[in-house]
Every structure is written in structure tokens, then in C-alpha cells.
Write an enzyme that holds these catalytic residues in place. Sequence first.
Site, PDB file in Angstrom:
ATOM      1  N   ILE A   1       0.834  -1.202   0.000  1.00  0.00           N
ATOM      2  CA  ILE A   1       0.000   0.000   0.000  1.00  0.00           C
ATOM      3  C   ILE A   1       0.871   1.255   0.000  1.00  0.00           C
ATOM      4  O   ILE A   1       0.657   2.177  -0.781  1.00  0.00           O
ATOM      5  CB  ILE A   1      -0.925   0.024   1.247  1.00  0.00           C
ATOM      6  CG1 ILE A   1      -1.838  -1.212   1.242  1.00  0.00           C
ATOM      7  CG2 ILE A   1      -1.727   1.327   1.333  1.00  0.00           C
ATOM      8  CD1 ILE A   1      -2.712  -1.354   0.022  1.00  0.00           C
TER       9      ILE A   1
ATOM     10  N   VAL B   1      -7.686  -0.570  -1.351  1.00  0.00           N
ATOM     11  CA  VAL B   1      -7.419  -0.993  -2.731  1.00  0.00           C
ATOM     12  C   VAL B   1      -7.189  -2.498  -2.825  1.00  0.00           C
ATOM     13  O   VAL B   1      -6.681  -3.122  -1.895  1.00  0.00           O
ATOM     14  CB  VAL B   1      -6.204  -0.248  -3.317  1.00  0.00           C
ATOM     15  CG1 VAL B   1      -6.580   1.186  -3.622  1.00  0.00           C
ATOM     16  CG2 VAL B   1      -5.016  -0.294  -2.356  1.00  0.00           C
TER      17      VAL B   1
ATOM     18  N   LYS C   1     -13.615   0.081   7.599  1.00  0.00           N
ATOM     19  CA  LYS C   1     -12.670  -0.796   6.915  1.00  0.00           C
ATOM     20  C   LYS C   1     -12.821  -2.251   7.384  1.00  0.00           C
ATOM     21  O   LYS C   1     -12.862  -3.191   6.586  1.00  0.00           O
ATOM     22  CB  LYS C   1     -11.241  -0.292   7.155  1.00  0.00           C
ATOM     23  CG  LYS C   1     -10.152  -1.198   6.710  1.00  0.00           C
ATOM     24  CD  LYS C   1     -10.195  -1.438   5.214  1.00  0.00           C
ATOM     25  CE  LYS C   1      -9.378  -2.639   4.825  1.00  0.00           C
ATOM     26  NZ  LYS C   1      -8.237  -2.338   4.018  1.00  0.00           N
TER      27      LYS C   1
ATOM     28  N   HIS D   1     -30.463 -15.510 -10.073  1.00  0.00           N
ATOM     29  CA  HIS D   1     -31.516 -14.771  -9.350  1.00  0.00           C
ATOM     30  C   HIS D   1     -31.087 -13.305  -9.269  1.00  0.00           C
ATOM     31  O   HIS D   1     -29.917 -13.025  -8.974  1.00  0.00           O
ATOM     32  CB  HIS D   1     -31.673 -15.373  -7.947  1.00  0.00           C
ATOM     33  CG  HIS D   1     -32.802 -14.771  -7.173  1.00  0.00           C
ATOM     34  ND1 HIS D   1     -32.732 -13.503  -6.643  1.00  0.00           N
ATOM     35  CD2 HIS D   1     -34.023 -15.250  -6.844  1.00  0.00           C
ATOM     36  CE1 HIS D   1     -33.864 -13.237  -6.019  1.00  0.00           C
ATOM     37  NE2 HIS D   1     -34.668 -14.280  -6.138  1.00  0.00           N
TER      38      HIS D   1
ATOM     39  N   ARG E   1     -31.283 -11.022  -7.142  1.00  0.00           N
ATOM     40  CA  ARG E   1     -30.744 -10.456  -5.889  1.00  0.00           C
ATOM     41  C   ARG E   1     -29.760 -11.394  -5.191  1.00  0.00           C
ATOM     42  O   ARG E   1     -29.488 -11.227  -4.008  1.00  0.00           O
ATOM     43  CB  ARG E   1     -31.914 -10.111  -4.949  1.00  0.00           C
ATOM     44  CG  ARG E   1     -32.639  -8.824  -5.351  1.00  0.00           C
ATOM     45  CD  ARG E   1     -33.880  -8.541  -4.542  1.00  0.00           C
ATOM     46  NE  ARG E   1     -34.901  -9.565  -4.714  1.00  0.00           N
ATOM     47  CZ  ARG E   1     -35.684  -9.664  -5.788  1.00  0.00           C
ATOM     48  NH1 ARG E   1     -35.585  -8.797  -6.760  1.00  0.00           N
ATOM     49  NH2 ARG E   1     -36.589 -10.624  -5.888  1.00  0.00           N
TER      50      ARG E   1
ATOM     51  N   GLY F   1      -7.034 -16.109   2.182  1.00  0.00           N
ATOM     52  CA  GLY F   1      -5.680 -15.695   2.511  1.00  0.00           C
ATOM     53  C   GLY F   1      -5.484 -14.200   2.429  1.00  0.00           C
ATOM     54  O   GLY F   1      -6.432 -13.424   2.366  1.00  0.00           O
TER      55      GLY F   1
ATOM     56  N   CYS G   1      -5.385  -9.331   4.949  1.00  0.00           N
ATOM     57  CA  CYS G   1      -6.513  -8.422   5.194  1.00  0.00           C
ATOM     58  C   CYS G   1      -7.753  -9.194   5.619  1.00  0.00           C
ATOM     59  O   CYS G   1      -8.176  -9.134   6.766  1.00  0.00           O
ATOM     60  CB  CYS G   1      -6.818  -7.618   3.940  1.00  0.00           C
ATOM     61  SG  CYS G   1      -5.374  -6.845   3.231  1.00  0.00           S
TER      62      CYS G   1
ATOM     63  N   PHE H   1      -1.740 -16.133  -2.406  1.00  0.00           N
ATOM     64  CA  PHE H   1      -3.012 -16.157  -1.679  1.00  0.00           C
ATOM     65  C   PHE H   1      -4.209 -15.879  -2.581  1.00  0.00           C
ATOM     66  O   PHE H   1      -5.346 -16.112  -2.196  1.00  0.00           O
ATOM     67  CB  PHE H   1      -2.986 -15.235  -0.457  1.00  0.00           C
ATOM     68  CG  PHE H   1      -3.338 -13.791  -0.697  1.00  0.00           C
ATOM     69  CD1 PHE H   1      -4.662 -13.358  -0.708  1.00  0.00           C
ATOM     70  CD2 PHE H   1      -2.340 -12.850  -0.874  1.00  0.00           C
ATOM     71  CE1 PHE H   1      -4.980 -12.028  -0.913  1.00  0.00           C
ATOM     72  CE2 PHE H   1      -2.651 -11.523  -1.072  1.00  0.00           C
ATOM     73  CZ  PHE H   1      -3.976 -11.107  -1.104  1.00  0.00           C
TER      74      PHE H   1
ATOM     75  N   ARG I   1       1.645 -14.144   1.619  1.00  0.00           N
ATOM     76  CA  ARG I   1       1.270 -13.897   3.017  1.00  0.00           C
ATOM     77  C   ARG I   1      -0.076 -14.530   3.346  1.00  0.00           C
ATOM     78  O   ARG I   1      -1.040 -14.358   2.611  1.00  0.00           O
ATOM     79  CB  ARG I   1       1.221 -12.394   3.296  1.00  0.00           C
ATOM     80  CG  ARG I   1       2.594 -11.772   3.325  1.00  0.00           C
ATOM     81  CD  ARG I   1       2.519 -10.275   3.497  1.00  0.00           C
ATOM     82  NE  ARG I   1       1.783  -9.645   2.427  1.00  0.00           N
ATOM     83  CZ  ARG I   1       1.505  -8.346   2.392  1.00  0.00           C
ATOM     84  NH1 ARG I   1       1.892  -7.577   3.379  1.00  0.00           N
ATOM     85  NH2 ARG I   1       0.844  -7.827   1.384  1.00  0.00           N
TER      86      ARG I   1
HETATM   87  N1  SAJ Z   1     -11.542 -15.321  -2.202  1.00  0.00           N
HETATM   88  C1  SAJ Z   1     -12.313 -16.447  -2.327  1.00  0.00           C
HETATM   89  N2  SAJ Z   1     -13.469 -16.356  -3.025  1.00  0.00           N
HETATM   90  C2  SAJ Z   1     -13.874 -15.197  -3.608  1.00  0.00           C
HETATM   91  C3  SAJ Z   1     -13.094 -14.045  -3.461  1.00  0.00           C
HETATM   92  C4  SAJ Z   1     -11.914 -14.139  -2.746  1.00  0.00           C
HETATM   93  O1  SAJ Z   1     -11.978 -17.520  -1.816  1.00  0.00           O
HETATM   94  O2  SAJ Z   1     -14.934 -15.210  -4.260  1.00  0.00           O
HETATM   95  C5  SAJ Z   1     -10.283 -15.403  -1.459  1.00  0.00           C
HETATM   96  C6  SAJ Z   1      -9.040 -15.079  -2.290  1.00  0.00           C
HETATM   97  O3  SAJ Z   1      -8.598 -16.188  -3.014  1.00  0.00           O
HETATM   98  C7  SAJ Z   1      -8.076 -14.648  -1.220  1.00  0.00           C
HETATM   99  C8  SAJ Z   1      -8.981 -13.977  -0.187  1.00  0.00           C
HETATM  100  O4  SAJ Z   1     -10.290 -14.413  -0.467  1.00  0.00           O
HETATM  101  O5  SAJ Z   1      -7.451 -15.762  -0.624  1.00  0.00           O
HETATM  102  C9  SAJ Z   1      -8.955 -12.486  -0.214  1.00  0.00           C
HETATM  103  O6  SAJ Z   1      -8.951 -12.002  -1.545  1.00  0.00           O
HETATM  104  P1  SAJ Z   1      -9.801 -10.758  -2.016  1.00  0.00           P
HETATM  105  O7  SAJ Z   1      -9.566 -10.575  -3.465  1.00  0.00           O
HETATM  106  O8  SAJ Z   1     -11.217 -10.905  -1.616  1.00  0.00           O
HETATM  107  O9  SAJ Z   1      -9.268  -9.573  -1.147  1.00  0.00           O
HETATM  108  P2  SAJ Z   1      -7.820  -8.978  -0.797  1.00  0.00           P
HETATM  109  O10 SAJ Z   1      -7.400  -9.531   0.523  1.00  0.00           O
HETATM  110  O11 SAJ Z   1      -6.874  -9.081  -1.908  1.00  0.00           O
HETATM  111  O12 SAJ Z   1      -8.208  -7.432  -0.649  1.00  0.00           O
HETATM  112  C10 SAJ Z   1      -9.225  -7.079   0.272  1.00  0.00           C
HETATM  113  C11 SAJ Z   1     -10.178  -6.104  -0.435  1.00  0.00           C
HETATM  114  N3  SAJ Z   1     -11.367  -5.934   0.388  1.00  0.00           N
HETATM  115  C12 SAJ Z   1     -12.621  -6.114  -0.114  1.00  0.00           C
HETATM  116  O13 SAJ Z   1     -12.820  -6.476  -1.260  1.00  0.00           O
HETATM  117  C13 SAJ Z   1     -13.738  -5.839   0.811  1.00  0.00           C
HETATM  118  C14 SAJ Z   1      -9.490  -4.789  -0.704  1.00  0.00           C
HETATM  119  O14 SAJ Z   1     -10.405  -3.832  -1.229  1.00  0.00           O
HETATM  120  C15 SAJ Z   1      -8.867  -4.243   0.591  1.00  0.00           C
HETATM  121  O15 SAJ Z   1      -8.198  -3.024   0.384  1.00  0.00           O
HETATM  122  C16 SAJ Z   1      -7.859  -5.273   1.064  1.00  0.00           C
HETATM  123  O16 SAJ Z   1      -8.595  -6.465   1.371  1.00  0.00           O
HETATM  124  C17 SAJ Z   1      -7.170  -4.741   2.293  1.00  0.00           C
HETATM  125  O17 SAJ Z   1      -6.026  -4.263   2.154  1.00  0.00           O
HETATM  126  O18 SAJ Z   1      -7.758  -4.721   3.368  1.00  0.00           O
END
Ligand code: SAJ
Length: 421
Positions: free
Chosen positions: A14, A166, A217, A255, A257, A268, A271, A336, A344
Site C-alpha cells: 500500500i 485498494v 474498513k 436470481h 438479488r 488468505g 486483510c 493467496f 502472506r
Molecule cells: N476469495 C475467495 N473467493 C472469492 C473471493 C476471494 O476464496 O470469491 C479469497 C481469495 O482467493 C483470497 C482472499 O479471499 O485468498 C482475499 O482475496 P480478495 O480478493 O477478496 O481480497 P484482498 O485480501 O486481496 O483485498 C481485500 C479487499 N477488500 C474487499 O474487497 C472488501 C481490498 O479492497 C482491501 O483493500 C484489502 O482487502 C485490504 O487491504 O484490506
Amino acid sequence: MSFKTISVVGLGYIGLPTAAMFASRKIKVIGVDINQHAVDTINRGEIHIVEPELDMLVHAAVTEGYLKATTIPEEADAFLIAVPTPFKPCATDDIPEPNLAYIESAATAIAPILKKGDLVILESTSPVGATEQMAEWLAEARSDLSFPQQVGGGADVNVAHCPERVLPGHVVRELVENDRVIGGMTTKCSERAIELYKTFVEGDCVTTNARTAEMAKLTENSCRDVQIAFANELSIICDKLNIDVWELISLANRHPRINILQPGPGVGGHCIAVDPWFIVSKTPEQAQLIHTARKVNDNKPEWVINKVKVAIADFLQANPNKTVKEVTVACYGLAFKPDIDDLRESPALAITQNIAKLHAGTVMAVEPNINHLSSQFKNIELVSFDNASKGADVHVLLVDHHQFKTVAVKGDYIIDTKGIW
Ligand code: SAJ
């Protein structure tokens, strides 16, 4: 513009893009990091992380003289703190506690060079109350300056929490386009923070207080964690009922909604797998659903490992001339999430390491985003996709990197945690 020099403390996923973004607007930026390797790399105009477009941005910022990195903080008009906020295991129960040590050392490092009129922004994802705590640490170190918790709007130093939001892999675009939540400790603090961010943010800058900004957040990432837990639980239910979860989700999502997320090997990153604990540890009685979702997602890797054990046993049953030592397992993806190099809190990495620990035969890993595995990853051979797909007996798809989507591995012993093969 009252900010002639901006300092970004913490040059990671970041901090570095944020520093480069200010520098791209021709503002002098001093990046601070305790990692000498990161500092040296940045000062050569290169980057130590993988993030699309960031290399060009940093290269331009450094060669044009707007960005420099250092291990020792220097005077600036605004300080943005973007250091990690991991959690520490709790001795008494199963709820980890946030670890604010990095914020404390960042505050301690900048305190001696703060001056009247400076703005300090905490960008790190933090438990509710962390910004006030940071302001306390600054005040303790600088009794000659006044802070918002002491004198309100007339403080010498303004303090705000503006959480980064982000998405890794899209950081450069989202830094500019996303709305920002600006949680000033006073209205004046928020106004100053808006002035700063508006140098490059095209999204709205919405103001609130520091505690609500912290909680906003945590809420966003907890919401996503709960939704992914729903998808992961569905995948386990569907496996039991012999239903293709990917087909099921695509049907349900028709669907108007319903929008179910995708199951995977677990959740992973530093965050989504971490931030919900900041809510649970503060309000354990109230945060039942958030806590359960965390456990569902944390247990998914174990479920995948059991599937691998069953596949190895099935393979041996079908090939009685082979011993377990002769069974090769290939794991596809260690990061991840797709198309990044970030290991990480990666469930894919944890699964691969566990298989390597448990399995007597060879364990291969394919990770197109990294060149080598450090010696801590014992018994794991980093190999090419071709070597793994031709050489392994059991194939475990853990990350849906774009390289894995174009060619499907074929065979009888495939565990596809992302539903792409
Ligand atoms: N994941 C799934 N299924 C999904 C989506 C994600 O298993 O449908 C997994 C991913 O493989 C990964 C984890 O979730 O292991 C997290 O990935 P992610 O793409 O959902 O999120 P991050 O950790 O890369 O980023 C998140 C984001 N938060 C949200 O979307 C609410 C980002 O906007 C934040 O800035 C970031 O956390 C942060 O720095 O906090």
C-alpha cells in the site's frame, strides 16, 4: 497546496503505490522503510513487490527526483503510516489480538521530527481506537506540541485515519478511482486529509470520525469474509451431496438479488483473513457470525488436505505396484489469490507445506509468479507447469492463476479447489 513534502512510512503493497502516486503529481515524497533491501531497490527505480503498472510509476518517480526512500525518517508536512497490523495469538482463548507494534514504532520514529502544522494519517487497517492510541503515543513523545485529543480543532498536529481499501492487483487504478473514508480526529483534521488525498484521488472523500473510519474498513473485509465462508460451506455441503458447487452457484446467481462468491482452498492475504479478528477480539459476545465465518474459512485448508490424502490412497489402491514414496503430488499455485506473488497468509502455501510434511513422496509446486522458494520450504520442488502436469500422479489446483486456466491438467486424481479444470 500546503503539503510540499509528504512522507510515507512503510513501503509495502500500500505504502509504495501511494508514495509513487503522490510523486507522480510532482510532490516531493520521502518513503521510509526499515527494510534496507526495499529502500535500495526503490532508490534504483525498481520495485520489490509484484503489482501491475507500479514498476513504471516508481521508475518515473525516482528518475524524475520526486521519490526517494530511506530507513531514517525526515521532516515532512504530512506523514502517512502504512505499516502492517498483524495479529498475535492469544494465550487464553482462540481469538487472536491485533498487534499494534509496527504502528507504535512508526509513531515513535516520526515523533522527533514532527512540527507545528503537520498532518499524520494512519492508513493501516486498525482495530477501533488505534488512531486515538497512535495520537497518544505521539503526544507522549512530544509534550511541546498539542494534539487533537488534548485541544481539539486548534491542535498543532492533525491526526486522521484514512483506511486503504485498494485491491491487490488493481492498486494503481483503485488508488485513484475508489472513494476514501476520511476519519479525522477533528473536522480540521478531516479537511486537511481531504486536501492531501485530493491531489490524486478522483473518488469521493467522505468524512466521518476516526473510530467509524476504522470500523468501516473492518466491516468491508468482514462482510467479504462472511460471504466467502458461505461459498466455502456450500462447497463442502455440495461435495457431500455429490453436486457440482460451481454449477450450483452459477444457477443461484441468475436470481436478480443473489450474488454468491466463489469457494476456494481458504481465505488468505493479510486483510480478509485478519481484519475480522479485530472486531471479534473487541466484541467477542456480539460478533458470533463474523467469528463463525472466520472459523469456516480457516478450516477449509484442512478439508482440502484430507481430499489429497484420499486421492493418494485411491491412487495407491489403483496402482498396487507403487509405494507411497513413489507417489508425486503437484500443487498448482502458492499465492493467496490469482496473478500475484504474495504468499502472506496463503492457504495454498499452507496446504502445500502441510502436504510436504505429511507425504513421503515428492511434492512439486508450480507458482508462475515467483522464481525460487527459500530454504524454509522443505521438501517442495518448484517446477514448471509442464513438468508437474506430466510428472505428478495427484494434482491439486489451489490458485486460479491465468496461466492455469488455458490448459487443463487431465487425470484421474485431481483436486480442483477453484473449479477451473
Ligand atoms: N476469495 C475467495 N473467493 C472469492 C473471493 C476471494 O476464496 O470469491 C479469497 C481469495 O482467493 C483470497 C482472499 O479471499 O485468498 C482475499 O482475496 P480478495 O480478493 O477478496 O481480497 P484482498 O485480501 O486481496 O483485498 C481485500 C479487499 N477488500 C474487499 O474487497 C472488501 C481490498 O479492497 C482491501 O483493500 C484489502 O482487502 C485490504 O487491504 O484490506
